[in-house]
Design a protein around this motif. Sequence first.
Motif, mmCIF file in Angstrom:
data_model
loop_
_atom_site.group_PDB
_atom_site.id
_atom_site.type_symbol
_atom_site.label_atom_id
_atom_site.label_comp_id
_atom_site.label_asym_id
_atom_site.label_seq_id
_atom_site.Cartn_x
_atom_site.Cartn_y
_atom_site.Cartn_z
ATOM 1 N N SER A 70 43.856 48.583 44.111
ATOM 2 C CA SER A 70 45.059 48.482 44.943
ATOM 3 C C SER A 70 45.341 47.033 45.311
ATOM 4 O O SER A 70 46.493 46.588 45.322
ATOM 5 C CB SER A 70 44.889 49.307 46.221
ATOM 6 O OG SER A 70 44.867 50.676 45.905
ATOM 7 N N ASP B 43 50.558 52.911 42.068
ATOM 8 C CA ASP B 43 49.188 52.999 42.587
ATOM 9 C C ASP B 43 48.855 54.471 42.801
ATOM 10 O O ASP B 43 49.248 55.070 43.787
ATOM 11 C CB ASP B 43 49.076 52.204 43.899
ATOM 12 C CG ASP B 43 47.616 51.988 44.298
ATOM 13 O OD1 ASP B 43 46.729 52.586 43.646
ATOM 14 O OD2 ASP B 43 47.377 51.226 45.258
ATOM 15 N N GLU B 44 48.134 55.036 41.849
ATOM 16 C CA GLU B 44 47.797 56.464 41.845
ATOM 17 C C GLU B 44 49.030 57.336 42.054
ATOM 18 O O GLU B 44 49.088 58.144 42.982
ATOM 19 C CB GLU B 44 46.739 56.765 42.905
ATOM 20 C CG GLU B 44 45.474 55.963 42.662
ATOM 21 C CD GLU B 44 44.345 56.369 43.610
ATOM 22 O OE1 GLU B 44 44.217 57.582 43.867
ATOM 23 O OE2 GLU B 44 43.619 55.484 44.070
HETATM 24 MG MG LIG Z 1 43.579 52.096 46.005
#
Ligand SMILES: [Mg+2]
Lengths: 385, 235
Positions: free
Chosen positions: B52, B173-174
Amino acid sequence: MRTVKNVFRRKLRAFLTIFGITIGIFALVVMGSLAEKITLLVNGGTRFYADKVTVSQGGSAGFSVNPISVDRIPAIQAIPGVRLASAGITLPLDKEQSASFGVPAMISASDLRGRNLESFKLTYSQGRELSPDDQGKAVVGADLVQKLNARVGGFIKVRGRSFQVVGILEKTLTIPDDAVIIPFRDAQNIFFNDLPELVQKNIKPGMLATGLTIYPKPGVNPDRLAEEIGKKYPQYDAIGPAKFQQQVTNSTHIFTTIVFGVALISLLVGGLSVINTMTMSVYERTREVGIRKSLGASDGRIIRQFLGESAFIGAVGGITGLALGWLFVLAANKAGEASGTVIFLLTTRLAIGSIAFAIVLGVLSGLYPSWHAARLNPVKALRYE
Amino acid sequence: MNDGDVILQIRALYKTYELGKENLVRALRGASLEVARGEMLAIMGPSGSGKSTVMHIMGCLDTPDQGEVWLEGRRVDKLKRHELNRVRSRQIGFIFQGFNLIPTFTAAENVALACEYAGMPRRKAKAAAARALTRVDLGDRLSHHPSELSGGQQQRVAIARALVNEPAIILGDEPTGDLDTINSREIMQMMRDINKSTGTTFVLVTHNPEVAAACDRTVCMRDGAVLADEECRPD
Ligand SMILES: [Mg+2]
Ligand SMILES: Nc1ncnc2c1ncn2[C@@H]1O[C@H](COP(=O)(O)OP(=O)(O)OP(=O)(O)O)[C@@H](O)[C@H]1O
């Protein structure tokens, strides 16, 4: 639209905050109306005093009830620079004057010798002015019409005596609004009755006056003249424009300072509650600020968004405060008319000023919270739960 | 791979978080990576490995302590705040795990906001938002609020928002982290289609091998560094 939606996201809080501003602006409007009335009264006085000197027997400015004898007139007129001296009487309308705010209702009379020299012109909404040979006639000031139940041709009671109304004054927003003008002779009789018996024995009603109005010759400085008269007759109060100004500004300054002080304190409280609300609002929307920043919102955008909200709170609070204040002033003046004490005056400049002030207050209170929002670190803001 | 093909490059990034005087978290320790124009890249790696953090720095949401970030041939890691805002609004699109939609805005308003921040007038922004939402099959949900949409639909709104300004690169991010298998597949398919049809570059952080498998290339992060492709192993 978005601004409105955002503000009312927390309805109770928005309501309470707006209410805080409302109270502050209400106080400002009501207190300000009081101050405006006084200011206009004083302005009227300043205009009246601008070109003349008043002389009274000791006591306070113009409203002394110590008699001054009209047989002083020839001696005073002999003073170089004096064009004419005219006798006048000013008495409270009600003998037992209850303590009241603003100007008490007055009886006013003049021997009318100076009427062609008088620069302070009165205008009449109905009827005519008094003439020197009138007896038992009266002219009624605008704010006393209702209290005295006056109409042209009808009769009013003044100190138990009956007077026929011959004229009604147009509203001046200053002293004559609260005056009944009667013939000089009638006023002398009323004044005579007011005096203690001991004094009555030594004086005839026809000699009585409460003050002299002195018109200077063209080119003569009234302040200089007042000084000279004061020197010659130290027992008299001779007041020229400068001295009048000084006396009233001292007292009205203190008054307006207190009045606006009270209003400003309540607005300070209102402003603090806006700061509080906006800080909470930014805090609660930290994540939203993070989202906006991740989308590339500039600092200015974020600041404008929150400032818009606080300005909106200020504006709504200001408008409701003004509306409530206006209603209050209307009602109080309506009630006051019956007793002849109209003490509030909501001027346009006060109305516009208080709204503008509310908005400025909203914006100022929003400055720090919105600046803080704009400076939030986007990553931290996005993580915020 | 010649320089013209590289849309995004990070060189030896370092980032340390200070939690207390003695407690330093070295989130990035020399992370380097090149992303080719038009590719779809997956970043995998264990929790806390700095994925991240890298994404935030690549997306100009954060700045590194050391190292360089180049976006479309321009160095962006030392830009001023307002310049970073501009880069974010025009060159980068974000998709987050938790969707990150503004709850009080409708789907269309959420998307239009991105256009406005990129300098589009309101009316145009509205039209662009409607087009972008149609593209993710939400043409009939324009005035729905996020709470009235399923997770998959919300993430599609986020995709529409990320692509509406036609950015050079979209960072996720995911993006499927909060979705079930079926929705994950659907979202992944949608991003793949967009990548194919528009040539928009995607970088996706994921723990999902299926998502990684659908990408053109996968890199792995460990202890704040990007590992060479061959060292990459499943967590
Ligand atoms: Mg993360
Ligand atoms: N704002 C912060 N303050 C302090 N430490 C942080 C902060 N952000 C990240 N870290 C730390 O930096 C390290 C890397 O975090 P990062 O979020 O990049 O990991 P990640 O690979 O995304 O993990 P995950 O897969 O769990 O999302 C972690 O040890 C994390 O605790």
